[in-house]
Design an enzyme around this catalytic site. Sequence first.
Site, mmCIF file in Angstrom:
data_model
loop_
_atom_site.group_PDB
_atom_site.id
_atom_site.type_symbol
_atom_site.label_atom_id
_atom_site.label_comp_id
_atom_site.label_asym_id
_atom_site.label_seq_id
_atom_site.Cartn_x
_atom_site.Cartn_y
_atom_site.Cartn_z
ATOM 1 N N VAL A 173 0.804 -1.224 0.000
ATOM 2 C CA VAL A 173 0.000 0.000 0.000
ATOM 3 C C VAL A 173 0.840 1.279 0.000
ATOM 4 C CG1 VAL A 173 -2.018 -1.078 1.032
ATOM 5 C CG2 VAL A 173 -0.277 -0.088 2.522
ATOM 6 N N LYS A 174 2.129 1.164 -0.216
ATOM 7 C CA LYS A 174 2.958 2.365 -0.216
ATOM 8 C C LYS A 174 2.953 3.053 -1.597
ATOM 9 C CE LYS A 174 4.508 2.302 4.069
ATOM 10 N NZ LYS A 174 3.998 1.171 4.852
ATOM 11 N N THR A 175 3.480 4.270 -1.640
ATOM 12 C CA THR A 175 3.419 5.089 -2.858
ATOM 13 C C THR A 175 3.995 4.372 -4.074
ATOM 14 O OG1 THR A 175 3.566 7.044 -1.502
ATOM 15 C CG2 THR A 175 4.035 7.337 -3.831
#
Length: 405
Positions: free
Chosen positions: A185-187
Amino acid sequence: MPGFELWSDKERKEVNDVLETGILMRYGFDGPRKGIWKSKELEAAICKTFGSQYAQLTSSGTSALTTALSALGIGYGDEVILPCFTFVASFEAMLSAGVVPVFVDVDDTLTIDPAAVRKAITPKTKAVMPVHMCGSMADMDALTAICKAHKLLLLEDACQSIGASYKGKTPGTIGDAGAFSFDFVKTMTCAEGGAVVTNHEAVYLKCDGYTDHGHDHQGIDRGADLHPFIGYNYRISELHAAVGLAQIKRLEEFLAIQKKNHAHLKSILAQVPEISFRRLPDPAGDSCTFLSWFLPTEEITRAVINEMKILGILAGHFYWYDNNWHYIRKWDHLKNATTLNALHPDLKGQVIFHATKDFAASDAIMSRCVSTAISLLWTEEQVREKGEKIITVIKKVLREQNITA
Ligand SMILES: *Cc1c(COP(=O)(O)O)cnc(C)c1O
């Protein structure tokens, strides 16, 4: 914070390169891999993109933090000061290294309060670990000055701040080292993965060995490598690195969309005078993964959250105060130091002591804060709709509480 939202043929192509050779490991097999070195390529791309001298990929952001702590020589008996608003991984890494996590308050930047850091320094303090939460960096000038004055190491938990900067510098390049996460779910994502970035060769070389059973990677034959110190296995695989390589090439595109959607939503919420926004130590450096906003009181904030829930529009909005992953208030497992195997009794006592201190200053901020995750998929129309729905709810709650007419 969602690189996965724009999954594409670009990621599939990089992964396919690895599937073609079947060499899924990052080290060795020089012949059969036919020149495919995705992990090495991603490390080079991280250095180039963020302007750091060195990058060491790891299996996760958590293992990147553990690796960085060890490479900086932080361990038994050492205290490290960190904010009480972060992700559980920040203290998990410390406990795995035998380090005492010394939690202190955050301020309205949602990052560590430099004044609270100063008050928490003891003869045992070895490092300060700011966490650049929700896409924006901490007050690095103040923290650098504190670390210099007290001869402390500065380790940045930059897991949530890829694409952010502070006065032109990227996360991990101001302190002695920084850790990135590429979890799902990170950038930008590798599915699972992380990296330690540093400008110090000695720190990098330790990270390189530590993440691969202490291998010195000096020989041409992996089996004949020497082991100057004990390491672990925190390696990334070539499949994961391949995903990250595609994503880092698209990071500029992701950030541009985030910034546009963030600015649009902020301009809508700013129409309500009772809404205030997170203070940014360097506004130009916000990566805009979240828009974080405050209401005047906890009571109003809870009423707004409740109303949004009833209307089915709460998804994507985070009320961290009640969240059991990110804010100390609900970390009961930490407050009781519940571990599967025995901690050293001194460490256990210290963990409980620091986790159960008073964080009233942070409560006063976090209880009024909502963060809205900025999606890469929103259309302009959807941003407008979302913003208008939120302000309708807020105005209704304010009216009911007789705050405004
Ligand atoms: C995501 C995150 C981590 C850990 O990263 P993983 O890759 O999930 O292990 C650490 N710190 C913060 C602040 C994070 O948001």
